[in-house]
Design a protein around this motif. Structure first.
Motif, PDB file in Angstrom:
ATOM      1  N   LEU A  26       0.616  -1.997   3.609  1.00  0.00           N
ATOM      2  CA  LEU A  26      -0.360  -1.760   3.325  1.00  0.00           C
ATOM      3  C   LEU A  26      -0.710  -0.261   3.620  1.00  0.00           C
ATOM      4  O   LEU A  26      -0.362  -0.385   4.746  1.00  0.00           O
ATOM      5  CB  LEU A  26      -1.425  -3.082   2.714  1.00  0.00           C
ATOM      6  N   ALA A  27      -1.558   0.266   3.130  1.00  0.00           N
ATOM      7  CA  ALA A  27      -2.051   1.479   3.170  1.00  0.00           C
ATOM      8  C   ALA A  27      -3.156   1.371   4.093  1.00  0.00           C
ATOM      9  O   ALA A  27      -3.474   1.806   4.627  1.00  0.00           O
ATOM     10  CB  ALA A  27      -2.536   1.874   1.847  1.00  0.00           C
ATOM     11  N   ASN A  28      -4.089   0.215   3.873  1.00  0.00           N
ATOM     12  CA  ASN A  28      -4.452   0.142   5.105  1.00  0.00           C
ATOM     13  C   ASN A  28      -4.518  -1.907   4.649  1.00  0.00           C
ATOM     14  O   ASN A  28      -4.649  -2.437   4.306  1.00  0.00           O
ATOM     15  CB  ASN A  28      -5.939   0.274   5.380  1.00  0.00           C
ATOM     16  N   GLY A  29      -6.359  -2.010   5.277  1.00  0.00           N
ATOM     17  CA  GLY A  29      -6.344  -3.741   5.728  1.00  0.00           C
ATOM     18  C   GLY A  29      -6.872  -4.199   4.211  1.00  0.00           C
ATOM     19  O   GLY A  29      -7.323  -3.338   3.252  1.00  0.00           O
ATOM     20  N   PRO A  30      -6.463  -5.456   3.738  1.00  0.00           N
ATOM     21  CA  PRO A  30      -6.810  -5.646   3.050  1.00  0.00           C
ATOM     22  C   PRO A  30      -7.482  -7.115   2.675  1.00  0.00           C
ATOM     23  O   PRO A  30      -7.932  -7.421   3.968  1.00  0.00           O
ATOM     24  CB  PRO A  30      -5.188  -6.506   2.379  1.00  0.00           C
ATOM     25  N   HIS A  31      -8.048  -7.263   1.792  1.00  0.00           N
ATOM     26  CA  HIS A  31      -8.657  -8.168   0.920  1.00  0.00           C
ATOM     27  C   HIS A  31      -8.535  -9.670   0.050  1.00  0.00           C
ATOM     28  O   HIS A  31      -7.111  -9.422   0.542  1.00  0.00           O
ATOM     29  CB  HIS A  31     -10.213  -8.231   1.102  1.00  0.00           C
ATOM     30  N   VAL A  47      -3.525  -6.138  -5.221  1.00  0.00           N
ATOM     31  CA  VAL A  47      -3.685  -6.393  -4.022  1.00  0.00           C
ATOM     32  C   VAL A  47      -4.954  -5.127  -3.620  1.00  0.00           C
ATOM     33  O   VAL A  47      -5.326  -3.972  -3.964  1.00  0.00           O
ATOM     34  CB  VAL A  47      -2.898  -5.506  -2.956  1.00  0.00           C
ATOM     35  N   ALA A  48      -6.342  -5.882  -3.116  1.00  0.00           N
ATOM     36  CA  ALA A  48      -7.525  -5.065  -2.762  1.00  0.00           C
ATOM     37  C   ALA A  48      -7.718  -4.587  -1.580  1.00  0.00           C
ATOM     38  O   ALA A  48      -7.220  -5.478  -0.429  1.00  0.00           O
ATOM     39  CB  ALA A  48      -8.940  -6.322  -3.309  1.00  0.00           C
ATOM     40  N   ILE A  49      -7.208  -3.235  -1.797  1.00  0.00           N
ATOM     41  CA  ILE A  49      -7.952  -3.107  -0.198  1.00  0.00           C
ATOM     42  C   ILE A  49      -8.997  -2.419   0.053  1.00  0.00           C
ATOM     43  O   ILE A  49      -9.709  -1.915  -0.625  1.00  0.00           O
ATOM     44  CB  ILE A  49      -7.087  -1.479   0.165  1.00  0.00           C
ATOM     45  N   ILE A  50      -9.539  -2.836   0.746  1.00  0.00           N
ATOM     46  CA  ILE A  50     -11.168  -2.852   1.477  1.00  0.00           C
ATOM     47  C   ILE A  50     -11.687  -1.526   2.905  1.00  0.00           C
ATOM     48  O   ILE A  50     -12.665  -1.509   2.344  1.00  0.00           O
ATOM     49  CB  ILE A  50     -11.401  -4.642   2.143  1.00  0.00           C
ATOM     50  N   ALA A  51     -10.203  -1.800   3.800  1.00  0.00           N
ATOM     51  CA  ALA A  51     -10.431  -0.725   4.504  1.00  0.00           C
ATOM     52  C   ALA A  51     -10.458   0.899   3.878  1.00  0.00           C
ATOM     53  O   ALA A  51     -10.684   2.517   4.430  1.00  0.00           O
ATOM     54  CB  ALA A  51      -9.823  -0.376   5.476  1.00  0.00           C
ATOM     55  N   GLU A  52      -9.966   0.703   2.477  1.00  0.00           N
ATOM     56  CA  GLU A  52      -9.703   2.499   2.086  1.00  0.00           C
ATOM     57  C   GLU A  52     -10.285   2.435   0.114  1.00  0.00           C
ATOM     58  O   GLU A  52     -10.094   0.665  -0.132  1.00  0.00           O
ATOM     59  CB  GLU A  52      -7.867   3.113   2.042  1.00  0.00           C
TER      60      GLU A  52
END
Length: 390
Positions: A133-138, A151-156
């Motif tokens: 993924l592009a960054n950290g997910p939730h 996919v929810a990306i919390i860090a971006e």
């Protein structure tokens, strides 16, 4: 509630049958977007963690409950028909959200440690792929009709889209802030993202992956409210989305927003005399007294969790009469069985999964699970799914 709708639909189908062969009938039904489920006596589910359904009655299909463990590296799998654990999935570090493939072949889990979506065989529990993924997910959620995972990306400020048929990322949709949750509407038409920091909601058309609307829930003080936590949906008689029920940061309960206008309809909270707490929560309320909300599939009740009091609270729907509360012990997310008879709850502070009998309003079983169990998901499998490998 759906009786008149179902009788009308059955009459239409009967008329079609008399005028055309089966092949043409099926073509017309698909073209009109009518699922076989619409012909059944069971209404379309509005349950948060079950997205939309493909052909077949949901009560005749295998079901699995997936309990993730946010501070662990494993997932527990339960069969709600037998009330037994039937699986254990290791090697999923800091797993967050869970969903299932439209064909029942794979589970999908977000992996906060490695910034991946981990794809797991539903029969063998083997990790068959880790999608970067592009960054950290939730959280993540799936549209079964669109055959996509959101996919929810919390860090971006992103929602990333996975094609179920290739297990590859096919789109990255910009948002107003880091995304905490994604949920798909019960008809599968929209993927909806919720953001804590900017306190916004974004709705995405799952056919085009274009933004349908964006809305804000402004922060306020005295009392403090703001930030979008878990949410769920209610439906109209035709299965379209009626409203959003949102756990808002700082609010004990949930807010209801009209789907079409995005206007606030209700603020629901337990009666004042039901706020006494039973025990301390291990990780506090994290500015979210309620962090889990679910609508029963038969659209008769709404339940939400309470970190503030260690209970879950129930209300009738659509009039929101208070029905009572059940002691859980630091409840997190809530999911339900398709028959609307049982609630399954992640009990973060006690490392348990609790099963609640809705009619009796009592816990009937507790399962020991992993560390800090929070997100919990109901997976509806295809009718011909063969079950776990021996």
């Amino acid at each position: 509630m759906f009786k008149d709708k179902e009788e009308k639909l059955l009459n239409q189908i009967t008329n079609l049958i008399t005028r055309m062969n089966l092949e043409v009938l099926v073509k017309n039904l698909v073209t009109c977007g009518i699922l076989v489920l619409s012909m059944l006596s069971i209404p379309l589910s509005a349950q948060t963690y079950i997205s939309d359904f493909v052909n077949g009655p949901i009560t005749d299909r295998p079901v699995r409950i997936l309990q993730t463990n946010s501070a662990g590296d494993d997932v527990y799998v339960f069969d709600p028909s037998t009330m037994e654990q039937v699986g254990y999935i290791p090697n999923l570090p800091h797993n967050h959200g869970a969903t299932v493939h439209a064909d029942g072949t794979h589970y999908y889990f977000t992996n906060e440690q490695d910034h991946t979506v981990d794809v797991v065989d539903t029969r063998t529990f083997e990790v068959v792929k880790r999608i970067p993924l592009a960054n950290g997910p939730h959280n993540l959620s799936a549209s079964m009709t669109a055959r996509k995972v959101y996919v929810a990306i919390i860090a971006e400020p992103l929602i990333q889209v996975i094609d179920m048929d290739t297990n590859e990322i096919i789109a990255s949709i910009e948002t107003g802030g880091g995304v905490h949750n994604t949920f798909v509407t019960p008809d599968g038409r929209y993927a909806v993202g919720g953001m804590i920091g900017v306190s916004e909601i974004i709705a995405i058309d799952t056919e085009t992956d274009e933004v349908e609307f964006e809305m804000s829930i402004p922060y306020s003080q005295n009392p403090f409210t703001g930030g979008v936590r878990p949410f769920t949906f209610t439906v109209n008689e035709d299965g379209s989305t009626r409203s959003l029920l949102v756990n808002v940061g700082g609010w004990h309960g949930f807010w209801e927003f009209d789907w079409e206008t995005q206007e606030l309809m209700n603020k629901i909270s337990p009666p004042d005399d039901s706020w006494n707490r039973m025990d301390q929560t291990a990780d506090g309320i994290q500015s979210a007294p309620s962090h889990g909300v679910v609508v029963l599939p038969d659209q008769s009740q709404v339940w939400h969790s309470s970190r503030a009091t260690s209970h879950i609270y129930g209300y009738s729907f659509p009039d929101y009469e208070y029905l009572g509360r059940v002691y859980i012990g630091n409840p997190a997310w809530i999911t339900t069985t398709p028959d609307s008879k049982y609630l399954w709850v992640g009990v973060s502070g006690h490392n348990e999964t609790a099963v609640v009998d809705v009619e009796k309003q009592e816990v009937i079983k507790r399962f020991p699970v992993g560390q800090a169990p929070k997100r919990i998901f109901t997976a509806i499998m295809p009718a011909d799914w063969e079950g776990e490998a021996p």
